[in-house]
Design a protein around this motif. Structure first.
Motif, PDB file in Angstrom:
ATOM      1  N   ARG A  54       0.858  -1.182   0.000  1.00  0.00           N
ATOM      2  CA  ARG A  54       0.000   0.000   0.000  1.00  0.00           C
ATOM      3  C   ARG A  54       0.892   1.228   0.000  1.00  0.00           C
ATOM      4  NH1 ARG A  54      -3.071  -2.074  -2.476  1.00  0.00           N
ATOM      5  NH2 ARG A  54      -4.577  -3.537  -1.709  1.00  0.00           N
ATOM      6  N   ILE A  55       0.594   2.153  -0.894  1.00  0.00           N
ATOM      7  CA  ILE A  55       1.385   3.369  -1.024  1.00  0.00           C
ATOM      8  C   ILE A  55       0.623   4.508  -0.344  1.00  0.00           C
ATOM      9  CG2 ILE A  55       2.394   5.021  -2.639  1.00  0.00           C
ATOM     10  CD1 ILE A  55       2.517   2.675  -4.689  1.00  0.00           C
ATOM     11  N   PRO A  56       1.184   5.078   0.722  1.00  0.00           N
ATOM     12  CA  PRO A  56       0.521   6.201   1.387  1.00  0.00           C
ATOM     13  C   PRO A  56       0.328   7.367   0.419  1.00  0.00           C
ATOM     14  CG  PRO A  56       2.309   5.355   2.741  1.00  0.00           C
ATOM     15  CD  PRO A  56       2.421   4.690   1.395  1.00  0.00           C
ATOM     16  N   GLU A  57      -0.824   8.004   0.509  1.00  0.00           N
ATOM     17  CA  GLU A  57      -1.163   9.079  -0.429  1.00  0.00           C
ATOM     18  C   GLU A  57      -0.146  10.215  -0.408  1.00  0.00           C
ATOM     19  OE1 GLU A  57      -4.695  12.244  -1.012  1.00  0.00           O
ATOM     20  OE2 GLU A  57      -5.339  10.169  -0.734  1.00  0.00           O
ATOM     21  N   ASP A  58       0.458  10.467   0.755  1.00  0.00           N
ATOM     22  CA  ASP A  58       1.424  11.567   0.811  1.00  0.00           C
ATOM     23  C   ASP A  58       2.699  11.269   0.016  1.00  0.00           C
ATOM     24  OD1 ASP A  58       2.041   9.627   2.798  1.00  0.00           O
ATOM     25  OD2 ASP A  58       3.285  11.086   3.864  1.00  0.00           O
ATOM     26  N   VAL A  72       8.026   7.008  -8.819  1.00  0.00           N
ATOM     27  CA  VAL A  72       7.157   5.870  -8.482  1.00  0.00           C
ATOM     28  C   VAL A  72       8.015   4.655  -8.141  1.00  0.00           C
ATOM     29  CG1 VAL A  72       5.337   4.328  -9.304  1.00  0.00           C
ATOM     30  CG2 VAL A  72       5.277   6.751  -9.934  1.00  0.00           C
ATOM     31  N   CYS A  73       9.040   4.393  -8.943  1.00  0.00           N
ATOM     32  CA  CYS A  73       9.956   3.278  -8.652  1.00  0.00           C
ATOM     33  C   CYS A  73      10.615   3.451  -7.290  1.00  0.00           C
ATOM     34  CB  CYS A  73      11.037   3.186  -9.728  1.00  0.00           C
ATOM     35  SG  CYS A  73      10.490   2.584 -11.323  1.00  0.00           S
ATOM     36  N   GLU A  77      10.229   0.859  -4.161  1.00  0.00           N
ATOM     37  CA  GLU A  77      11.412   0.180  -3.636  1.00  0.00           C
ATOM     38  C   GLU A  77      11.682   0.537  -2.180  1.00  0.00           C
ATOM     39  OE1 GLU A  77      14.269   1.118  -6.668  1.00  0.00           O
ATOM     40  OE2 GLU A  77      13.293  -0.248  -8.085  1.00  0.00           O
ATOM     41  N   ALA A  78      11.406   1.774  -1.793  1.00  0.00           N
ATOM     42  CA  ALA A  78      11.566   2.162  -0.383  1.00  0.00           C
ATOM     43  C   ALA A  78      10.575   1.416   0.495  1.00  0.00           C
ATOM     44  CB  ALA A  78      11.402   3.681  -0.230  1.00  0.00           C
ATOM     45  N   LEU A  79       9.350   1.286   0.021  1.00  0.00           N
ATOM     46  CA  LEU A  79       8.334   0.553   0.795  1.00  0.00           C
ATOM     47  C   LEU A  79       8.685  -0.933   0.895  1.00  0.00           C
ATOM     48  CD1 LEU A  79       5.106   2.273  -0.528  1.00  0.00           C
ATOM     49  CD2 LEU A  79       6.054   2.447   1.782  1.00  0.00           C
TER      50      LEU A  79
END
Length: 89
Positions: A54-58, A72-73, A77-79
């Motif tokens: 899940r990508i936080p909206e911020d 985006v990449c 990758e950080a997540l």
């Protein structure tokens, strides 16, 4: 940026959003390839499903301008590299 993440996102843009692969590069703004705020949200949802996160909206707010494929990449990758958090409930 990992090649696998970039390749997967490019494939998604080509197949689901009908973007010409010749237009894709890490520094391209998603708006430049025809993604408006609604299609950007759909792209983010597809990326979340593809990468099982899940990508936080911020981190990827569709209202922001100038979001690049590289960004985006980097977010994905950080997540993926971050330790899992949660309460376990």
């Amino acid at each position: 940026m990992h090649t696998d993440t970039y390749t997967t996102l490019c494939s998604m843009l080509e197949q689901k959003f009908h973007v010409d692969p010749a237009r894709l590069s890490p520094g391209i703004c998603l708006e430049e390839i025809g993604l408006d705020s609604l299609s950007l949200m759909e792209f983010v949802f597809n990326a979340e499903d593809t990468f099982h996160l899940r990508i936080p909206e911020d981190l990827l707010d569709p209202r922001q301008g100038g979001i690049t494929l590289q960004h985006v990449c980097d977010v994905i990758e950080a997540l993926q590299a971050a330790p899992a958090t949660g309460t376990g409930a």
